[in-house]
Scaffold this active site. Structure first.
Site, PDB file in Angstrom:
ATOM      1  N   ASP A  17       0.834  -1.201   0.000  1.00 10.71           N
ATOM      2  CA  ASP A  17       0.000   0.000   0.000  1.00 10.71           C
ATOM      3  C   ASP A  17       0.873   1.258   0.000  1.00 10.71           C
ATOM      4  O   ASP A  17       0.678   2.159  -0.812  1.00 10.71           O
ATOM      5  CB  ASP A  17      -0.916   0.035   1.234  1.00 10.71           C
ATOM      6  CG  ASP A  17      -2.045  -0.970   1.192  1.00 10.71           C
ATOM      7  OD1 ASP A  17      -3.061  -0.691   0.548  1.00 10.71           O
ATOM      8  OD2 ASP A  17      -1.907  -2.034   1.817  1.00 10.71           O
ATOM      9  N   GLU A  41      -5.073   7.313   0.131  1.00 11.98           N
ATOM     10  CA  GLU A  41      -5.539   6.647   1.350  1.00 11.98           C
ATOM     11  C   GLU A  41      -4.552   6.679   2.513  1.00 11.98           C
ATOM     12  O   GLU A  41      -4.951   6.829   3.658  1.00 11.98           O
ATOM     13  CB  GLU A  41      -5.889   5.190   1.014  1.00 11.98           C
ATOM     14  CG  GLU A  41      -6.606   4.507   2.131  1.00 11.98           C
ATOM     15  CD  GLU A  41      -7.212   3.189   1.711  1.00 11.98           C
ATOM     16  OE1 GLU A  41      -7.939   2.626   2.541  1.00 11.98           O
ATOM     17  OE2 GLU A  41      -6.974   2.729   0.594  1.00 11.98           O
ATOM     18  N   ASP A 102      -6.439   5.083  -4.519  1.00 16.90           N
ATOM     19  CA  ASP A 102      -6.440   4.010  -3.520  1.00 16.90           C
ATOM     20  C   ASP A 102      -5.318   3.078  -3.959  1.00 16.90           C
ATOM     21  O   ASP A 102      -5.446   2.396  -4.980  1.00 16.90           O
ATOM     22  CB  ASP A 102      -7.779   3.282  -3.480  1.00 16.90           C
ATOM     23  CG  ASP A 102      -7.852   2.269  -2.335  1.00 16.90           C
ATOM     24  OD1 ASP A 102      -6.781   1.851  -1.843  1.00 16.90           O
ATOM     25  OD2 ASP A 102      -8.969   1.901  -1.948  1.00 16.90           O
ATOM     26  N   ILE A 104      -3.979   0.259  -2.994  1.00 14.65           N
ATOM     27  CA  ILE A 104      -4.393  -1.145  -3.159  1.00 14.65           C
ATOM     28  C   ILE A 104      -5.817  -1.238  -2.640  1.00 14.65           C
ATOM     29  O   ILE A 104      -6.052  -1.268  -1.438  1.00 14.65           O
ATOM     30  CB  ILE A 104      -3.465  -2.145  -2.429  1.00 14.65           C
ATOM     31  CG1 ILE A 104      -2.058  -2.088  -3.003  1.00 14.65           C
ATOM     32  CG2 ILE A 104      -4.053  -3.565  -2.545  1.00 14.65           C
ATOM     33  CD1 ILE A 104      -1.088  -3.077  -2.390  1.00 14.65           C
ATOM     34  N   ASP A 105      -6.766  -1.238  -3.564  1.00 13.02           N
ATOM     35  CA  ASP A 105      -8.175  -1.381  -3.211  1.00 13.02           C
ATOM     36  C   ASP A 105      -8.445  -2.878  -3.107  1.00 13.02           C
ATOM     37  O   ASP A 105      -8.344  -3.603  -4.090  1.00 13.02           O
ATOM     38  CB  ASP A 105      -9.052  -0.744  -4.278  1.00 13.02           C
ATOM     39  CG  ASP A 105     -10.507  -0.703  -3.881  1.00 13.02           C
ATOM     40  OD1 ASP A 105     -10.813  -0.941  -2.696  1.00 13.02           O
ATOM     41  OD2 ASP A 105     -11.348  -0.433  -4.750  1.00 13.02           O
ATOM     42  N   THR A 107      -7.175  -4.704   0.031  1.00 14.60           N
ATOM     43  CA  THR A 107      -5.934  -5.163   0.675  1.00 14.60           C
ATOM     44  C   THR A 107      -6.068  -6.601   1.179  1.00 14.60           C
ATOM     45  O   THR A 107      -5.122  -7.384   1.073  1.00 14.60           O
ATOM     46  CB  THR A 107      -5.527  -4.211   1.821  1.00 14.60           C
ATOM     47  OG1 THR A 107      -5.341  -2.896   1.280  1.00 14.60           O
ATOM     48  CG2 THR A 107      -4.247  -4.662   2.496  1.00 14.60           C
TER      49      THR A 107
END
Length: 139
Positions: A17, A41, A102, A104-105, A107
């Site tokens: 992320d 994010e 985002d 890593i949408d 996770t």
């Protein structure tokens, strides 16, 4: 083994992320150097408080990215560039261009991995004058 930490809402955040956000925002900013707002994010607080986690993110970024991230401070600055709007701040409404990311949408799907049916993507959008004009979902 992917290192995870829990955010305040108990959702996981990984090295991926942080690294994905740093690389994406660094690339966008260097390609479209301007006064755009970036909303992403993650923030860098967890990395600033955990040297081992910071080293892992730094290693991941340098494994894939040869851009302008030449120090850990550059990495932290790139991550924090995505914190471009404070809660209740209406200035973004008047900005012509706002990027949203985002890193890593999904996770939890990322943690499961492809071989176990994990699904995730990187979600990026550009909003101009309040209207989405570009959106990308990719792996």
């Amino acid at each position: 083994d992917i290192q995870t930490i829990s955010k305040q809402d108990a959702s996981p955040v990984t090295v991926g992320d942080f690294a994905s956000q740093a690389v994406a925002l660094d690339t966008i900013h260097n390609t479209f150097a301007n006064s755009d707002i970036y909303i992403a994010e993650e923030g860098s607080d967890a990395l600033r408080n955990d040297e081992e986690l910071l080293e892992k993110v730094w290693g991941a970024v340098h494994h894939v990215h040869k851009g302008d991230l030449n120090s850990q401070q550059d990495l932290l600055k790139a991550i924090d560039s995505g914190q471009g709007i404070e809660e209740g701040d209406q200035s973004a409404v008047t900005k012509r261009r706002v990027w949203t990311l985002d890193p890593i949408d999904g996770t939890k799907g990322f943690l499961r991995g492809r071989e176990f049916g994990g699904q995730y993507c990187i979600a990026l959008a550009l909003i101009e004058d309040g209207e989405p004009v570009v959106s990308v979902l990719g792996k």
